[in-house]
Design an enzyme around this catalytic site. Structure first.
Site, PDB file in Angstrom:
ATOM      1  N   LYS A 119       0.831  -1.216   0.000  1.00  0.00           N
ATOM      2  CA  LYS A 119       0.000   0.000   0.000  1.00  0.00           C
ATOM      3  C   LYS A 119       0.861   1.260   0.000  1.00  0.00           C
ATOM      4  CE  LYS A 119      -2.369  -0.939   3.800  1.00  0.00           C
ATOM      5  NZ  LYS A 119      -1.891  -2.270   4.210  1.00  0.00           N
ATOM      6  N   ARG A 172      -9.617   0.819   9.097  1.00  0.00           N
ATOM      7  CA  ARG A 172      -9.222  -0.568   9.342  1.00  0.00           C
ATOM      8  C   ARG A 172     -10.296  -1.326  10.112  1.00  0.00           C
ATOM      9  NH1 ARG A 172      -3.348   0.176   8.944  1.00  0.00           N
ATOM     10  NH2 ARG A 172      -2.230  -1.786   9.070  1.00  0.00           N
ATOM     11  N   ARG A 194      11.229  -7.272   4.347  1.00  0.00           N
ATOM     12  CA  ARG A 194      11.275  -5.833   4.654  1.00  0.00           C
ATOM     13  C   ARG A 194      12.044  -5.619   5.956  1.00  0.00           C
ATOM     14  NH1 ARG A 194       5.635  -2.769   4.599  1.00  0.00           N
ATOM     15  NH2 ARG A 194       5.243  -3.865   6.540  1.00  0.00           N
ATOM     16  N   ARG A 223      11.407  -1.132  11.787  1.00  0.00           N
ATOM     17  CA  ARG A 223      10.038  -1.210  12.297  1.00  0.00           C
ATOM     18  C   ARG A 223       9.960  -2.389  13.240  1.00  0.00           C
ATOM     19  NH1 ARG A 223       5.269  -0.621   7.984  1.00  0.00           N
ATOM     20  NH2 ARG A 223       4.223  -1.502   9.780  1.00  0.00           N
ATOM     21  N   ARG A 242      -0.959  -9.718  12.650  1.00  0.00           N
ATOM     22  CA  ARG A 242      -1.566  -8.598  11.929  1.00  0.00           C
ATOM     23  C   ARG A 242      -2.468  -9.098  10.805  1.00  0.00           C
ATOM     24  NH1 ARG A 242       3.309  -5.487  10.062  1.00  0.00           N
ATOM     25  NH2 ARG A 242       1.948  -3.789   9.494  1.00  0.00           N
TER      26      ARG A 242
HETATM   27  P1  AMP Z   1       0.651   0.081   8.782  1.00  0.00           P
HETATM   28  O1  AMP Z   1       1.922   0.831   8.617  1.00  0.00           O
HETATM   29  O2  AMP Z   1      -0.515   0.701   8.040  1.00  0.00           O
HETATM   30  O3  AMP Z   1       0.765  -1.390   8.505  1.00  0.00           O
HETATM   31  O4  AMP Z   1       0.249   0.211  10.331  1.00  0.00           O
HETATM   32  C1  AMP Z   1       1.109  -0.264  11.359  1.00  0.00           C
HETATM   33  C2  AMP Z   1       0.318  -0.499  12.636  1.00  0.00           C
HETATM   34  O5  AMP Z   1      -0.293   0.733  13.063  1.00  0.00           O
HETATM   35  C3  AMP Z   1      -0.850  -1.469  12.531  1.00  0.00           C
HETATM   36  O6  AMP Z   1      -0.432  -2.812  12.669  1.00  0.00           O
HETATM   37  C4  AMP Z   1      -1.732  -1.017  13.692  1.00  0.00           C
HETATM   38  O7  AMP Z   1      -1.197  -1.442  14.934  1.00  0.00           O
HETATM   39  C5  AMP Z   1      -1.570   0.493  13.639  1.00  0.00           C
HETATM   40  N1  AMP Z   1      -2.584   1.139  12.771  1.00  0.00           N
HETATM   41  C6  AMP Z   1      -2.357   1.793  11.586  1.00  0.00           C
HETATM   42  N2  AMP Z   1      -3.500   2.273  11.083  1.00  0.00           N
HETATM   43  C7  AMP Z   1      -4.477   1.914  11.960  1.00  0.00           C
HETATM   44  C8  AMP Z   1      -5.887   2.092  11.983  1.00  0.00           C
HETATM   45  N3  AMP Z   1      -6.548   2.731  10.996  1.00  0.00           N
HETATM   46  N4  AMP Z   1      -6.570   1.580  13.050  1.00  0.00           N
HETATM   47  C9  AMP Z   1      -5.942   0.933  14.041  1.00  0.00           C
HETATM   48  N5  AMP Z   1      -4.621   0.725  14.082  1.00  0.00           N
HETATM   49  C10 AMP Z   1      -3.888   1.199  13.049  1.00  0.00           C
END
Ligand code: AMP
Length: 189
Positions: free
Chosen positions: A13, A88, A127, A135, A146
């Site tokens: 994404k 989400r 990654r 990360r 996840r």
């Molecule tokens: P991402 O970089 O989008 O994969 O997000 C990393 C982490 O941030 C996720 O695994 C969640 O713990 C948290 N996170 C990101 N966006 C959201 C969201 N819209 N709602 C809840 N948690 C989020």
């Protein structure tokens, strides 16, 4: 044009969002990046968030909706935005629809990147190796968590937007450039 880029963690994404930003001049709103910035700032909220991110869980809806509300309010002047990682949950999707409707705006496209789960685990592990563990949520165990959170809590967002006729599925396993081309076609060129 307001776009939601949707898909499981590791689907690409972020990469595709960056390309769309360049092509369409949209504002990139990545909730994952915002949360990681808050964690890096070391605030009390950031410390709470770190535990949630590291566990692979979702941050509570009220925190996320407040975070995105400010951005959406300030995105007026831009040509629109691309949401990467939000909504989400169904509750987040409904809150987003309501905050946009209040401004006479709406989600225009929901692009879903479909991927193979085992390939995703491998991609996330790759990654982690590339970024040298930058990360702390990039490892195989958290990736599996996840993915299950995605299946249970995030996937229901897809039928919500399907009912509005907004969803386009893209093969996220294709080469990066092919995915970019497929997204462009789904958005009408
Ligand atoms: P991402 O970089 O989008 O994969 O997000 C990393 C982490 O941030 C996720 O695994 C969640 O713990 C948290 N996170 C990101 N966006 C959201 C969201 N819209 N709602 C809840 N948690 C989020």
């Amino acid at each position: 044009m307001n776009i939601i880029l949707f898909g499981p963690p590791g689907a690409g994404k972020g990469t595709q969002a960056a390309r769309l930003v360049e092509k369409h001049g949209l504002r990139h709103l990545s909730t994952g990046d915002m949360l990681r910035a808050e964690v890096a700032a070391g605030s009390p909220l950031g410390m709470r968030l770190k535990a949630i991110l590291d566990a692979g869980d979702l941050v509570p809806d009220d925190v996320m909706v407040e975070m995105i509300a400010g951005c959406v309010a300030h995105a007026e002047s831009a040509r629109g935005f691309i949401l990467d990682g939000f909504p989400r949950t169904l509750a987040q999707a409904r809150a987003l629809d309501a905050m946009l409707a209040e401004k006479g705006r709406a989600v225009d496209h929901v692009v879903v990147l479909d991927v193979d789960e085992e390939a995703i685990i491998a991609r996330i592990a790759g990654r982690a190796a590339q970024t040298g563990g930058a990360r702390s949520d990039d490892n195989a165990a958290t990736a599996r968590k996840r993915l299950s959170v995605y299946r249970e809590q995030s996937a229901p967002v897809i039928p919500h937007y399907e009912a509005q006729g907004l969803v386009r599925h893209i093969d996220g396993m294709a080469e990066m450039d092919a995915v970019t081309a497929a997204i462009a076609a789904a958005l009408g060129g």
